[in-house]
Enzyme design. Structure first.
Site, PDB file in Angstrom:
ATOM      1  N   GLU A 268     111.175  96.456  89.374  1.00 42.55           N
ATOM      2  CA  GLU A 268     110.879  97.425  90.428  1.00 42.55           C
ATOM      3  C   GLU A 268     111.465  96.868  91.707  1.00 42.55           C
ATOM      4  O   GLU A 268     110.955  95.915  92.286  1.00 42.55           O
ATOM      5  CB  GLU A 268     109.374  97.656  90.538  1.00 42.55           C
ATOM      6  CG  GLU A 268     109.079  99.021  91.141  1.00 42.55           C
ATOM      7  CD  GLU A 268     108.349  98.946  92.450  1.00 42.55           C
ATOM      8  OE1 GLU A 268     108.854  98.267  93.355  1.00 42.55           O
ATOM      9  OE2 GLU A 268     107.282  99.548  92.554  1.00 42.55           O
ATOM     10  N   CYS A 302     108.424  98.856  99.379  1.00 44.06           N
ATOM     11  CA  CYS A 302     109.531  99.469  98.644  1.00 44.06           C
ATOM     12  C   CYS A 302     109.461 100.995  98.681  1.00 44.06           C
ATOM     13  O   CYS A 302     110.492 101.668  98.569  1.00 44.06           O
ATOM     14  CB  CYS A 302     109.566  98.967  97.209  1.00 44.06           C
ATOM     15  SG  CYS A 302     108.013  99.226  96.310  1.00 44.06           S
TER      16      CYS A 302
END
Length: 506
Positions: A268, A302
């Site tokens: 990720e 993120c």
């Protein structure tokens, strides 16, 4: 170095000033040759504590311990695993009244809100993961061969290597290890060199809850050793799986190492989340979601909103309300002021990088609507929100993840243009669409290339049961949450049962 575990001696005594040891096989120990590195307060630039610096030798020992622990942990009944996680959630919540606020604020300049999010959301991760214990299921498949039963079971992989980042150090550490553990795997955890004690809170809670020795091993590494220990562990034949949350640059390196030994990964990586605001949207709601999604934790998430695409008819009204909202945010040092919404970045170098990116965009024609291009604070890590418009693909800011308190605005006149703008990126983690016409927004959401797309909500949104992750490119691949996480951290195994007396065609 005096070996301590970093635990407070009582409910309110801080462990921040004590050295941080490695945790291998249920024991706290110094690194080989007593190697250490210094952890620094990014806001002040002052030293916090010495941390043991794990070497390849230490990682090798931890892998052997984890392999040994796996033999019994994989056989532990699901209810026993569930009880450990539920108890760990309760223990973790008590840290809010102990030393976690001081640790998080000192290591990553966390605001009061960010401390609470890290601790409470992590308790939620533990509780939701506990519920997966009895959902690790296989199936019975009909067999063409007479007298045969075919079972397809899900079994644990073995030793999992987890690398978790500094920006949400408690929450993302729990995500990296919780599902692997509940599935019966054991874990080697490499925390960020910026936040060992914040990430060690997760180890503390699980250990106090009764997680058996060797199931979770905690090995901080100095920056000088990070590449060597990571490559060694990724390639180690007893490590069956790798998960990494962090930058796309490092993710590509890890994926390359894993590909050399055909090893599965969950990666990720970065994001550059777009928000599309249609002409019929509730502008006040959209502004609130953009501010929260883009500026929480100073944009160092993120899932942070970076790009805001506005329908021509509402662009000016949205811009005016956004600027008013941002002007009301309190920026500063949460250790000295109450009510700070935006604190410092994780290092002076990061703040300088964000300013350089802004200056590059302005030099190439972008217009600065808000912000002064200046850092401040005792270590020059604090940066006010910055809002731009007129960004083009000739600018670094257009392609690269900003990871700072920066938003830029663009315009569109048709839904097709909005979708094209949103998809013009190597990142694919998350997005949002705002419209009162939910079915229209749903159509657009389905066309936006992202692992998650939220209608009338911020890009910064995920729950532990959801299959979070990107859809390739610079956002990585694989999924962490819920049943999708179970699928990542187990593998299917076929077991066939044949009745005696079978005849075969030979």
């Amino acid at each position: 170095m005096t070996v301590t575990n970093g635990n407070p001696q009582n409910g309110h005594k801080s462990a921040l000033g004590e050295p941080q040891a490695l945790y291998i096989g249920g024991d706290y120990r110094p690194a080989a040759k007593n190697a250490t590195f210094q952890v620094v307060n990014p806001m002040t630039g002052k030293d916090l504590y010495q941390c043991a610096a794990a070497s390849v030798e230490d990682y090798s020992a931890a892998i052997e311990n984890a392999e040994d622990a796996f033999r019994s942990w994989k056989k532990t009944p699901p209810s026993a695993r569930r009880r450990i996680f539920l108890k760990a959630a309760d223990i973790l919540e008590t840290y809010l009244t102990q030393d976690s606020p001081e640790i998080l604020s000192s290591e990553i300049s966390a605001t009061e809100t960010w401390v609470k999010i890290n601790i409470l959301a992590t308790a939620g991760v533990f509780r939701e993961t506990a519920g997966l214990a009895t959902h690790i299921k296989g199936e019975i498949v009909p067999a063409d061969r007479p007298g045969t039963t075919i079972l397809v079971e899900r079994e644990a992989l073995g030793v999992v290597f987890a690398i978790s980042p500094w920006n949400a150090p408690v929450n993302l550490t729990a995500r990296a290890i919780a599902t692997p553990l509940i599935c019966g795997n054991t874990v080697i955890l490499k925390p960020s060199e910026f936040t060992p004690k914040s990430q060690h809170l997760v180890v503390r809670a699980l250990t106090a809850a009764g997680l058996p020795a060797g199931c979770l091993n905690f090995l901080p590494a100095a920056p000088r050793d990070a590449a060597a220990v990571t490559e060694f562990t990724v390639k180690h034949p007893k490590v069956r799986h790798v998960n990494f949350t962090g930058s796309d640059r490092v993710g590509r390196i890890i994926a390359g190492w894993a590909s050399q030994c055909l090893k599965k990964c969950v990666l990720e990586l970065g994001g550059k989340a777009p928000v599309i605001v249609l002409e019929d949207a509730n502008i006040d709601d959209a502004v609130e979601a953009v501010v929260f999604g883009g500026l929480s934790n100073a944009g160092q998430i993120c899932m942070s909103t970076e790009r805001v695409y506005l329908h021509d008819s509402i662009a000016d009204a949205f811009k005016a309300k956004l600027l008013d909202r941002v002007k009301g945010l309190k920026v500063g040092n949460p250790a000295e002021e109450k009510g700070v919404s935006i604190s410092g970045l994780y290092s002076p170098a990061s703040a300088q990088r964000v300013v350089a990116t802004l200056k590059d965009a302005i030099s190439k024609g972008a217009r600065l609507l808000y912000g002064n291009l200046e850092t401040f604070g005792p270590n020059q890590t604090i940066l006010s929100p910055h809002i731009l418009e007129g960004v083009t693909d000739s600018m670094d800011i257009f392609r690269k993840e900003i990871f700072g308190p920066v938003l830029y605005l663009g315009r569109f006149s048709t839904d097709e243009q909005a979708i094209t703008l949103a998809n013009d990126s190597e990142f694919s983690l998350c997005a949002s669409v705002f419209s009162r016409d939910v079915m229209r927004a749903l159509d657009i959401a389905r066309e936006v290339r992202a692992g998650s797309c939220h209608v009338n909500g911020p890009t910064l949104y995920i729950e532990a049961t959801l299959p979070n992750g990107g859809v390739g490119g610079s956002s990585g691949y694989g999924r962490f949450g819920g049943i999708a996480g179970v699928e990542e951290f187990t593998e299917r195994k076929i077991v066939s049962l044949a009745k005696p007396g079978q005849k075969y065609m030979f």
